[in-house]
Design an enzyme around this catalytic site. Structure first.
Site, PDB file in Angstrom:
ATOM      1  N   ASN A  40      34.940  53.279  20.667  1.00  8.04           N
ATOM      2  CA  ASN A  40      33.485  53.206  20.794  1.00  8.04           C
ATOM      3  C   ASN A  40      33.056  53.143  22.214  1.00  8.04           C
ATOM      4  O   ASN A  40      33.766  52.463  22.957  1.00  8.04           O
ATOM      5  CB  ASN A  40      32.917  52.194  19.658  1.00  8.04           C
ATOM      6  CG  ASN A  40      33.468  50.740  19.858  1.00  8.04           C
ATOM      7  OD1 ASN A  40      34.682  50.569  20.340  1.00  8.04           O
ATOM      8  ND2 ASN A  40      32.798  49.844  19.477  1.00  8.04           N
ATOM      9  N   GLU A  42      29.680  51.523  24.138  1.00  3.34           N
ATOM     10  CA  GLU A  42      28.137  51.151  23.842  1.00  3.34           C
ATOM     11  C   GLU A  42      27.342  51.184  25.134  1.00  3.34           C
ATOM     12  O   GLU A  42      27.762  51.459  25.995  1.00  3.34           O
ATOM     13  CB  GLU A  42      28.519  49.577  23.397  1.00  3.34           C
ATOM     14  CG  GLU A  42      29.265  49.544  22.025  1.00  3.34           C
ATOM     15  CD  GLU A  42      29.330  48.075  21.568  1.00  3.34           C
ATOM     16  OE1 GLU A  42      29.188  47.072  22.536  1.00  3.34           O
ATOM     17  OE2 GLU A  42      29.614  47.899  20.288  1.00  3.34           O
ATOM     18  N   CYS A  51      29.974  55.780  18.340  1.00  2.35           N
ATOM     19  CA  CYS A  51      31.567  55.407  17.608  1.00  2.35           C
ATOM     20  C   CYS A  51      32.680  56.129  18.022  1.00  2.35           C
ATOM     21  O   CYS A  51      32.562  57.060  18.339  1.00  2.35           O
ATOM     22  CB  CYS A  51      31.105  55.562  16.021  1.00  2.35           C
ATOM     23  SG  CYS A  51      29.823  54.557  15.241  1.00  2.35           S
ATOM     24  N   GLU A  53      34.986  57.164  15.900  1.00  2.00           N
ATOM     25  CA  GLU A  53      35.397  58.465  15.278  1.00  2.00           C
ATOM     26  C   GLU A  53      34.667  59.685  15.652  1.00  2.00           C
ATOM     27  O   GLU A  53      35.481  60.626  15.955  1.00  2.00           O
ATOM     28  CB  GLU A  53      35.070  58.143  13.655  1.00  2.00           C
ATOM     29  CG  GLU A  53      35.503  57.096  12.979  1.00  2.00           C
ATOM     30  CD  GLU A  53      34.549  55.786  13.104  1.00  2.00           C
ATOM     31  OE1 GLU A  53      34.166  55.316  14.094  1.00  2.00           O
ATOM     32  OE2 GLU A  53      34.784  55.064  12.078  1.00  2.00           O
ATOM     33  N   CYS A  82      31.319  53.967   9.545  1.00  2.00           N
ATOM     34  CA  CYS A  82      30.012  53.852   9.161  1.00  2.00           C
ATOM     35  C   CYS A  82      29.328  55.093   8.538  1.00  2.00           C
ATOM     36  O   CYS A  82      29.946  55.926   8.578  1.00  2.00           O
ATOM     37  CB  CYS A  82      28.912  53.369  10.457  1.00  2.00           C
ATOM     38  SG  CYS A  82      28.865  54.840  11.710  1.00  2.00           S
ATOM     39  N   CYS A  85      29.249  58.162  10.697  1.00  2.00           N
ATOM     40  CA  CYS A  85      30.541  58.643  10.896  1.00  2.00           C
ATOM     41  C   CYS A  85      30.890  59.324   9.812  1.00  2.00           C
ATOM     42  O   CYS A  85      31.662  60.531   9.772  1.00  2.00           O
ATOM     43  CB  CYS A  85      31.609  57.568  11.377  1.00  2.00           C
ATOM     44  SG  CYS A  85      31.513  57.088  12.941  1.00  2.00           S
TER      45      CYS A  85
HETATM   46  N1  THU Z   1      31.531  51.399  15.369  1.00  2.00           N
HETATM   47  C1  THU Z   1      32.496  52.543  15.170  1.00  2.00           C
HETATM   48  O1  THU Z   1      32.920  52.636  16.369  1.00  2.00           O
HETATM   49  N2  THU Z   1      32.750  53.155  14.316  1.00  2.00           N
HETATM   50  C2  THU Z   1      32.303  52.742  13.017  1.00  2.00           C
HETATM   51  O2  THU Z   1      32.461  53.386  12.132  1.00  2.00           O
HETATM   52  C3  THU Z   1      31.678  51.627  12.661  1.00  2.00           C
HETATM   53  C4  THU Z   1      31.001  50.808  13.965  1.00  2.00           C
HETATM   54  C5  THU Z   1      31.288  50.621  16.558  1.00  2.00           C
HETATM   55  C6  THU Z   1      29.719  50.666  17.029  1.00  2.00           C
HETATM   56  C7  THU Z   1      29.640  49.722  17.613  1.00  2.00           C
HETATM   57  O3  THU Z   1      30.089  49.870  19.008  1.00  2.00           O
HETATM   58  C8  THU Z   1      30.611  48.569  17.115  1.00  2.00           C
HETATM   59  O4  THU Z   1      31.417  49.206  16.401  1.00  2.00           O
HETATM   60  C9  THU Z   1      29.646  47.636  16.369  1.00  2.00           C
HETATM   61  O5  THU Z   1      28.788  48.021  15.343  1.00  2.00           O
END
Ligand code: THU
Length: 126
Positions: A40, A42, A51, A53, A82, A85
């Site tokens: 991820n 941000e 994300c 994935e 999520c 994703c």
């Molecule tokens: N996140 C992912 O990388 N993948 C997911 O499927 C769920 C959420 C990340 C997004 C954000 O950077 C952090 O997790 C918190 O939501």
């Protein structure tokens, strides 16, 4: 431990998660057995964050891969992909095994079809 799982777990170290502090690693396995990782990433403008994935899948696509046979995701507590994703995994991979890992090991195994029942996809656009 398979290389797919190992890569997803290791990719957490690459995460850029200064806002949530929730580091996520992912890895996809191409049809010919190559493993491509992602994390991820941000952004201070939160919705622009990416994300793990999706990073893994987009990196694999950009490297010329288009068929995938498995995906692993690693979080500190065995979180599942999520909703966004799930849609991206379905779009780019179809029905593949999805391996859910914590920071050390595999915790459960599912499929992209089970994660996204009644998907919206290209079949609805024809
Ligand atoms: N996140 C992912 O990388 N993948 C997911 O499927 C769920 C959420 C990340 C997004 C954000 O950077 C952090 O997790 C918190 O939501």
């Amino acid at each position: 431990m398979t290389k797919l799982i190992q890569t997803a777990i290791q990719m957490r170290d690459m995460a850029r998660a200064p806002y949530s502090n929730y580091k996520v690693g992912a890895a996809v396995e191409t049809i010919d057995g190559k493993i491509v990782g992602g994390c991820n990433v941000e952004n201070a403008s939160y919705p622009l964050s990416n994300c793990a994935e999706q990073t893994a899948l987009f990196t694999a696509i950009a490297a010329g891969h288009s068929k995938f046979k498995g995906l692993a995701v690693s979080t500190e507590n065995g979180g599942s992909p999520c909703g966004a994703c799930r849609q991206v995994i379905w779009e780019l991979c179809g029905n593949i095994p999805v391996l859910i890992c914590d920071e050390n090991e595999l915790v459960s195994e599912t499929t992209s079809a089970a994660l996204l029942p009644k998907p919206f996809d290209e079949s609805k656009l024809k």
